[in-house]
Scaffold this active site. Structure first.
Site, PDB file in Angstrom:
ATOM      1  N   LYS A  95      24.181  70.265   2.119  1.00  0.00           N
ATOM      2  CA  LYS A  95      23.022  70.603   2.944  1.00  0.00           C
ATOM      3  C   LYS A  95      23.160  69.964   4.324  1.00  0.00           C
ATOM      4  O   LYS A  95      23.827  68.944   4.451  1.00  0.00           O
ATOM      5  CB  LYS A  95      21.750  70.031   2.297  1.00  0.00           C
ATOM      6  CG  LYS A  95      21.262  70.788   1.088  1.00  0.00           C
ATOM      7  CD  LYS A  95      19.949  70.205   0.573  1.00  0.00           C
ATOM      8  CE  LYS A  95      19.464  70.945  -0.647  1.00  0.00           C
ATOM      9  NZ  LYS A  95      19.082  72.352  -0.399  1.00  0.00           N
ATOM     10  N   ARG A 140      18.896  76.571 -10.795  1.00  0.00           N
ATOM     11  CA  ARG A 140      18.994  77.641 -11.803  1.00  0.00           C
ATOM     12  C   ARG A 140      20.096  77.359 -12.814  1.00  0.00           C
ATOM     13  O   ARG A 140      20.028  77.785 -13.954  1.00  0.00           O
ATOM     14  CB  ARG A 140      19.168  78.994 -11.090  1.00  0.00           C
ATOM     15  CG  ARG A 140      20.393  79.080 -10.238  1.00  0.00           C
ATOM     16  CD  ARG A 140      20.339  80.220  -9.216  1.00  0.00           C
ATOM     17  NE  ARG A 140      19.582  79.853  -8.012  1.00  0.00           N
ATOM     18  CZ  ARG A 140      19.404  80.654  -6.973  1.00  0.00           C
ATOM     19  NH1 ARG A 140      19.892  81.884  -6.985  1.00  0.00           N
ATOM     20  NH2 ARG A 140      18.712  80.249  -5.924  1.00  0.00           N
TER      21      ARG A 140
HETATM   22  N1  BES Z   1      16.116  72.244  -4.172  1.00  0.00           N
HETATM   23  C1  BES Z   1      16.506  73.330  -3.352  1.00  0.00           C
HETATM   24  C2  BES Z   1      15.328  74.183  -2.908  1.00  0.00           C
HETATM   25  C3  BES Z   1      14.496  73.618  -1.790  1.00  0.00           C
HETATM   26  C4  BES Z   1      14.988  73.570  -0.501  1.00  0.00           C
HETATM   27  C5  BES Z   1      13.225  73.231  -2.015  1.00  0.00           C
HETATM   28  C6  BES Z   1      14.210  73.104   0.524  1.00  0.00           C
HETATM   29  C7  BES Z   1      12.426  72.777  -0.995  1.00  0.00           C
HETATM   30  C8  BES Z   1      12.907  72.709   0.276  1.00  0.00           C
HETATM   31  C9  BES Z   1      17.458  74.234  -4.132  1.00  0.00           C
HETATM   32  O1  BES Z   1      18.301  73.593  -5.013  1.00  0.00           O
HETATM   33  C10 BES Z   1      18.299  74.911  -3.116  1.00  0.00           C
HETATM   34  O2  BES Z   1      19.038  74.227  -2.452  1.00  0.00           O
HETATM   35  N2  BES Z   1      18.197  76.232  -3.019  1.00  0.00           N
HETATM   36  C11 BES Z   1      18.928  76.962  -2.057  1.00  0.00           C
HETATM   37  C12 BES Z   1      19.374  78.237  -2.706  1.00  0.00           C
HETATM   38  C13 BES Z   1      20.357  79.020  -1.883  1.00  0.00           C
HETATM   39  C14 BES Z   1      21.673  78.280  -1.809  1.00  0.00           C
HETATM   40  C15 BES Z   1      20.545  80.363  -2.520  1.00  0.00           C
HETATM   41  C16 BES Z   1      18.005  77.250  -0.882  1.00  0.00           C
HETATM   42  O3  BES Z   1      16.837  77.489  -1.079  1.00  0.00           O
HETATM   43  O4  BES Z   1      18.486  77.165   0.247  1.00  0.00           O
HETATM   44 MN    MN Z   2      20.065  72.924  -4.054  1.00  0.00          MN
END
Ligand code: BES
Ligand code: MN
Ligand code: ZN
Length: 505
Positions: free
Chosen positions: A287, A361
């Site tokens: 990230k 997931r």
């Molecule tokens: N935990 C995150 C989702 C999230 C991100 C919650 C920011 C709250 C704020 C999750 O694991 C994630 O990183 N999801 C990705 C999915 C994508 C790679 C398809 C996302 O939402 O960017």
């Molecule tokens: Mn994630």
């Protein structure tokens, strides 16, 4: 904070402060009227002078009001007479306790449960609702997280400031109901508070092992059965997807299983599954740095399951409920999974990992397969699953997806009742092809379009054998910015849902 239920006249109370409501039109609530009469029309005079307009949640503190026994009177605005909504009622309660936070009033009597409150359908909320919501709102507003500060807010002066006893006044005929509601409100507060604490703890302390220890502590304190499955057992179960995410971290993964079996023996349980990523770096699909600290909140689904179990244990809810918490860290590492890796889930379906940041997931799918063994009446998973859900719904509603409309309706209704709302999102077949993979049965991402929907579609591939709903709490589980902190949501929604189910059986 001590809460108690009392009956009596507002002007007779000998408390440090008496809280009463006034309306925009200058009309007084029943208890404000009594004070007005005892004080020779003092309240009416103040309103006439324009010092208080009665707008929702406005406050005015009065000292030395003649003819009454209390030291102070706090007037709280209730807006237009007959139009106080449930959310405004909450606001009024919170602003009244906040207004007293910096005064010397410790022992307070509140007369707000007597006012009419209407829900979205213009139906009056009953006394039980008003009491439970009041208790929950006050505890929510007074919550502090300072265990990690070296100097606690415990300087002597601070301790004497603020309310420590709140007498909630109701008519004598409502006394019994109010006492039941007080207990229920306190139980929800304690679950919310646990969920907040777990969320707010730093990720170097709140590890998967820590979460498992907290669950085990609840065995003694709350009479739950708890089992913690370790890596070896997860391997035997074939949880290749969950273990794939966990393999990049030195923290060992845990699968926590909680059992609250207080319903009839043959009653099929409700299963709650909570995402417990104690820190989400994104893994190899790292990230960006900004606000990455907030990914300590990626275990808020797990925290809400633990919180809900605390609440239903305190309520002694007569229902069979199972909790399943897959918990691990998502870290980049020499051992971590890579984009392109193919994992085999417990269900046998193979998964192409196209983005290691779509890890929630991957841990949930194995937990959802594990849920089958309990022959559930319904399974609800709770997860901070997608940033896309925050884009779609913002921070007010949790995203709700379900393979059964009747289950979705039950959860929506519970959200309205607890003021912890969700919004129904589509889970149509048309979205499923976005998860097609050239190299495995399914891909773990479905492109930018409808990101929260394709995430739910992914989960739906593992929940075909039972009634299932998914709550995406990415936008509701915590607040960012100056007020950064966990909200404890959706413990109120889940509790209301389970309470309603128990009442129907
Ligand atoms: N935990 C995150 C989702 C999230 C991100 C919650 C920011 C709250 C704020 C999750 O694991 C994630 O990183 N999801 C990705 C999915 C994508 C790679 C398809 C996302 O939402 O960017
Ligand atoms: Mn994630
Ligand atoms: Zn995540």
């Amino acid at each position: 904070m001590e809460f108690s239920i009392k009956s009596g006249k507002s002007e007779k109370q000998r408390n440090d402060c008496v809280i009463v409501g006034v309306y925009e039109s200058g009309k007084l609530s029943h208890s404000a009227q009594s004070i007005d009469e005892a004080s020779d029309g003092f309240v009416t005079k103040i309103l006439k002078h324009g010092d208080m307009d009665g707008k929702v949640a406005s406050t005015l503190l009065l000292h030395n009001v003649k003819g009454i026994n209390g030291d102070r009177v706090l007037l709280v605005g209730l807006g237009k007479n007959g139009e106080l909504t449930d959310k405004d009622y909450r606001k009024a309660v919170i602003s009244s306790v906040k207004a007293l936070a910096k005064t010397g009033a410790n022992d307070v009597a509140i007369f707000l449960a007597e006012v009419d409150v209407v829900n979205a359908e213009n139906k009056k909320r009953d006394i039980r609702w008003k009491i439970a919501q009041m208790v929950e709102a006050v505890n929510d507003a007074l919550y502090r997280f300072d265990v990690m500060k070296s100097k606690k807010h415990k300087a002597e002066k601070e301790v004497t400031k603020g309310i420590n006893s709140l007498e909630v006044h109701v008519s004598e005929q409502d006394d019994n109901q109010a006492k039941v509601a007080l207990k229920q409100g306190l139980a929800v507060s304690s679950g919310v508070s646990l969920a907040k604490d777990l969320g707010n703890l730093p990720p170097n302390i709140c590890t998967p092992t820590y979460l498992a220890e907290q669950a085990l502590l609840m065995v003694k304190s709350h009479g739950l059965e708890v089992q913690v499955l370790e890596r070896e057992e997860l391997k035997k179960l074939g949880m290749g997807s969950f273990l794939g995410v966990a393999q990049g971290s030195v923290q060992p993964p845990k699968l926590i299983v909680l059992q609250h079996l207080k319903g009839k023996k043959d009653q099929k349980p409700v299963v709650l599954v909570g995402k417990g990523i104690t820190f989400d770096t994104g893994g190899i699909s790292l990230k960006p740095g900004a606000e990455m600290d907030e990914m300590k909140y990626d275990m808020c689904g797990a925290a809400s399951v633990l919180g809900t179990f605390k609440t239903i244990a305190e309520m002694d809810l007569p229902l069979n409920v199972i909790g399943i918490i897959p918990t691990c860290e998502n870290m980049p590492d020499a051992d971590a999974i890579r984009p392109g890796d193919v994992l085999t889930s417990m269900s046998g379906q193979t998964i192409e990992v196209l983005n290691t940041d779509a890890e929630g997931r991957l841990i949930l799918c194995d937990a959802l397969t594990y849920a089958e063994r309990f022959e559930p009446s319904a399974v609800v998973d709770i997860a901070t699953l997608t940033g896309a859900c925050v884009i779609a719904l913002g921070h007010h509603a949790s995203g709700l997806f379900s393979n059964q409309d009747h289950l979705a309706k039950e959860l929506l209704y519970a959200g309205e009742g607890s003021l912890d709302r969700a919004w129904h999102m589509p889970l149509w077949e048309e979205y499923q092809p976005q998860l097609d993979s050239n190299f495995a049965d399914i891909a773990n991402i479905g492109g930018r379009a409808g990101g929260s929907i394709t995430a739910a579609c992914f989960l739906s591939r593992f929940t075909k054998k039972y009634d299932w709903a998914h709550l995406d709490i990415a936008g509701t589980a915590w607040k960012s910015g100056k007020e950064k902190g966990s909200t404890g949501r959706p413990v109120p929604l889940l509790t209301e849902f389970l309470k309603n189910r128990a009442a129907k059986i």
